[in-house]
Design an enzyme around this catalytic site. Structure first.
Site, short mmCIF file in Angstrom:
data_model
loop_
_atom_site.label_atom_id
_atom_site.label_comp_id
_atom_site.label_asym_id
_atom_site.label_seq_id
_atom_site.Cartn_x
_atom_site.Cartn_y
_atom_site.Cartn_z
N SER A 95 43.18 35.51 41.78
CA SER A 95 41.81 35.83 41.36
C SER A 95 40.79 35.22 42.33
O SER A 95 40.84 35.46 43.53
CB SER A 95 41.60 35.37 39.92
N ASP A 217 43.82 46.46 35.31
CA ASP A 217 43.31 45.09 35.29
C ASP A 217 41.86 45.14 34.81
O ASP A 217 41.01 45.76 35.44
CB ASP A 217 43.39 44.50 36.71
N HIS A 245 45.85 40.75 34.26
CA HIS A 245 45.29 40.05 35.42
C HIS A 245 46.16 38.87 35.86
O HIS A 245 45.80 38.15 36.78
CB HIS A 245 43.89 39.54 35.06
#
Length: 267
Positions: A95, A217, A245
Site C-alpha cells: 500500500s 480492491d 487489499h
C-alpha cells in the site's frame, strides 16, 4: 545507530548476502508479513520494521512535523538501511509503503536493487482525467469518523478494505491492527496517505519494479495499477485474481510465487 533500530523496532533474520526489506502498510505493523517471510529465509536476509506510530515502534519519538508528509517515513527507511549498512536492497512495500520505498529509491538509488509494490497508489483522489478511486469528501468523512469514534471507524473500515465477504479472518485481523494504533498518529498518517500525490515522481524512478494488484480492491482500482505501469519505466504489472487489499494475508502462496518469479527473472 542502535537508536534507529530501536525507534523502528527493526528485526533482522539471517545473514545472507541478498537482502529483502518488508514494509507494512497504513494501520498495520511488521507481523503482517509472517506468512510471507518463511519462504524467503533460505536465500535472503530479512529486514522487518515498524513505522513510528505503528506496532512496537518508539511512540515517544513521533513528531507531527516530521511525519506530516511521506518524507519523514522515507528518511526512516534510509536511516535503517544506513544503520544496517545494507546495499542492493529488495524493498517489498504494501500500500502506502510502495510509494515510501519508491521515494527512498529515488533519493538513494544505489542502495536498492528492485522494488515490489503490493496494492500501490501514487494518488488516491480522483483528479480530472485521473481516477484514484476517492472523492475528496470521502476522505474527509473518513477522517471525521476517525476523530469522533476511532474504534467505530476501525470496525467499519476493516471489513471493507479486507473484503470481509470472502476473507472474514483477514478483516478481523485488520480491525484489531487498526484499533490497536494511536488514534491521533493514525489519523495524521491517514491524512498524509490519502492526500498525497506522487504521480510526478513516478518517472524519476529508475529501479526495476514489480506492481502487484488484486483484481477487486476497494482502495486501489485497476486503473491505478495500469497508470503506475505506464509511468514507471522499468515496471512489470501483475494482477491477482483475488479480492481485497491484503493479498499477503489472504493469499500468501500466490503472493510469494509472484515475488519469487520476478526476483528470479531479475537475477
Amino acid at each position: 545507530m542502535n537508536e534507529v533500530l530501536k525507534r523502528n523496532n527493526v528485526k533482522v533474520i539471517g545473514n545472507k548476502e541478498k537482502v529483502i526489506m518488508f514494509a507494512h502498510g497504513f494501520g498495520c505493523d511488521q507481523t503482517m508479513w509472517r506468512h510471507i517471510v518463511p519462504s524467503f529465509e533460505e536465500e535472503y536476509q530479512i529486514v522487518l520494521f515498524d513505522y513510528v506510530g505503528s506496532g512496537d515502534s518508539n511512540l515517544k519519538v513521533y513528531n507531527s512535523e516530521k511525519y506530516g508528509s511521506l518524507k519523514g517515513y522515507v528518511q526512516d527507511v534510509l536511516d535503517i538501511i544506513e544503520a544496517l549498512k545494507l546495499h542492493e536492497v529488495i524493498f517489498v512495500g504494501h500500500s502506502v509503503s510502495s510509494m515510501i520505498g519508491m521515494l527512498a529509491a529515488i533519493q538513494k538509488p544505489e542502495a536498492f536493487k528492485s522494488l515490489v509494490m503490493i496494492g500501490p497508489s501514487p494518488r488516491y483522489l480522483n483528479d480530472r482525467e485521473y481516477f484514484g478511486g476517492f472523492e475528496e469528501r470521502d476522505i474527509y468523512e473518513m477522517l471525521d469518523m476517525m476523530e469522533m469514534n476511532f474504534i467505530g471507524w476501525s470496525s467499519y473500515m476493516a471489513p471493507i478494505v479486507a473484503a470481509n465477504d470472502v476473507h472474514p479472518a483477514v478483516a478481523k485481523e485488520v480491525e484489531k491492527s487498526f484499533s490497536s494504533t494511536d488514534p491521533k498518529i493514525t489519523k495524521q498518517f491517514a491524512e498524509v496517505t490519502f492526500f498525497s500525490d506522487h504521480r510526478k515522481d513516478l518517472e524519476k524512478s529508475s529501479i526495476p519494479t514489480l506492481i502487484i494488484q488484486c483484481s477487486e480492491d476497494s482502495i486501489v482500482p485497476i486503473q491505478v495499477g495500469e497508470y503506475l505501469h505506464r509511468h514507471i519505466e522499468k515496471s512489470d504489472f501483475k494482477i491477482m485474481d483475488v479480492k481485497g487489499h491484503y493479498p499477503h494475508l489472504s493469499h500468501p502462496h500466490e503472493t510469494i510465487q509472484l515475488i519469487k518469479e520476478y526476483l528470479y527473472q531479475m537475477q
